[in-house]
Scaffold this motif. Structure first.
Motif, mmCIF file in Angstrom:
data_model
loop_
_atom_site.group_PDB
_atom_site.id
_atom_site.type_symbol
_atom_site.label_atom_id
_atom_site.label_comp_id
_atom_site.label_asym_id
_atom_site.label_seq_id
_atom_site.Cartn_x
_atom_site.Cartn_y
_atom_site.Cartn_z
ATOM 1 N N ARG A 1 0.896 -1.010 0.006
ATOM 2 C CA ARG A 1 0.058 0.044 -0.060
ATOM 3 C C ARG A 1 0.789 1.193 0.016
ATOM 4 N N ASP B 1 2.471 1.603 -3.463
ATOM 5 C CA ASP B 1 1.599 2.111 -4.313
ATOM 6 C C ASP B 1 1.342 3.652 -4.479
ATOM 7 N N LEU B 2 1.296 3.941 -2.986
ATOM 8 C CA LEU B 2 0.907 5.525 -2.894
ATOM 9 C C LEU B 2 2.297 6.277 -3.423
ATOM 10 N N GLN C 1 4.220 5.619 -5.795
ATOM 11 C CA GLN C 1 4.253 5.442 -7.384
ATOM 12 C C GLN C 1 3.214 6.212 -7.719
ATOM 13 N N ARG C 2 1.854 6.038 -7.319
ATOM 14 C CA ARG C 2 0.847 7.045 -7.925
ATOM 15 C C ARG C 2 0.988 8.414 -7.753
ATOM 16 N N ARG C 3 1.595 8.765 -6.489
ATOM 17 C CA ARG C 3 1.868 10.348 -6.339
ATOM 18 C C ARG C 3 3.148 10.772 -6.953
ATOM 19 N N ASN C 4 3.960 9.813 -7.546
ATOM 20 C CA ASN C 4 5.419 9.981 -8.281
ATOM 21 C C ASN C 4 6.134 10.846 -7.152
#
Length: 272
Positions: free
Chosen positions: A139, A142-143, A145-148
């Motif tokens: 989790r 992923d956070l 990665q998603r927010r770069n």
């Protein structure tokens, strides 16, 4: 994904117990807390470790150079003890890099010292090596990665029973609150970082002070709130609490056991 573990601290608040060993080697059950932290990451498939050594580094090196798989695994002895067949193993597929990062270096200096060992990584993980959790690690990855983002960390509730005091100007106490019952969150010491973090680091700086402050100004730091199990082993009282959980076979951080149960079949499936 590589995992950088900060193992060089002296653990001053545990000195009555750990005067002859570095803090990461203080045991919980059969194994040191460092092993429990490494097993946590390995259970999510991250088995390439970089240990940032300092105080009594020889204890950590000797432990892994003379690692005995039989201590925490089932095995069969034949031939009057001459032959040992391991039924399962712990660390046979781990890769561990040992790096001397200085006796009195701070966390930022220790991380900077291992920069070349994470070169080429899109992201890497890091941990203070003195805290345990059952947090589902993907989790946080992923956070980030998603927010770069350049940096992400676990934001947890304090595990100790200190009280927050609200004072008036004349010293009158307005209120007292157990920190665990407030909305305050602390840095849980579980990080996901990109190599760009090194561009923000200056000589002698701590990791989460100056470098993170620069990244926060650029909105490049994220945190994942978590209200599940998390505990740092800063004092003997906390070590005793972790020991008691382990002895009762109620150790939430042993997520590798949950994974084994899921692979074995539908009995007692635990969602993570």
């Amino acid at each position: 994904m590589k995992v950088v573990l900060f193992c060089g601290g002296q653990g001053m608040r545990l000195r009555d117990y750990s005067h002859d060993m570095p803090k990461p080697m203080v045991p919980i059950g059969y194994r040191p807390i460092l092993w429990h932290v490494m097993k946590y990451y390995a259970s999510f498939g991250h088995k390439d470790f970089v240990l940032c050594l300092g105080y009594k580094a020889d204890h950590i090196k000797d432990y892994f150079l003379n690692y005995n798989e039989a201590v925490s695994n089932d095995f069969v002895v034949t031939g009057g003890g001459r032959h040992i067949e391991m039924l399962n193993t712990d660390i046979h597929d781990w890769r561990i890099t040992f790096v001397d990062t200085g006796f009195s270096s701070n966390i930022g200096e220790r991380l900077k010292a291992v920069e070349k060992h994470v070169a080429g990584e899109e992201m890497f993980l890091a941990n203070y090596s003195d805290n345990l959790t059952d947090f589902p690690l993907p989790r946080l990855i992923d956070l980030v990665q998603r927010r770069n983002a350049t940096a992400g960390f676990l934001a947890v509730r304090p595990s100790n029973s200190f009280h927050m005091v609200d004072l008036a100007g004349d010293g009158t106490v307005r209120s007292l609150h157990d920190l665990r019952q407030t909305e305050i969150r602390i840095n849980g010491g579980n990080f996901v970082l990109r190599p760009e973090i090194f561009e923000q680091m200056r000589q002698g700086e701590e990791l989460v002070l100056e470098p993170f402050a620069r990244l926060i100004e650029r909105q490049q730091v994220v945190a994942h709130p978590y209200d599940g199990f998390w505990m740092a082993m800063d004092t003997f009282k906390e070590k005793r609490a972790l020991d008691e959980m382990y002895e009762r076979d109620q150790a939430p951080w042993e997520v590798w056991k949950q994974s084994a149960n899921e692979q074995a079949g539908p009995r007692g499936v635990v969602a993570v």
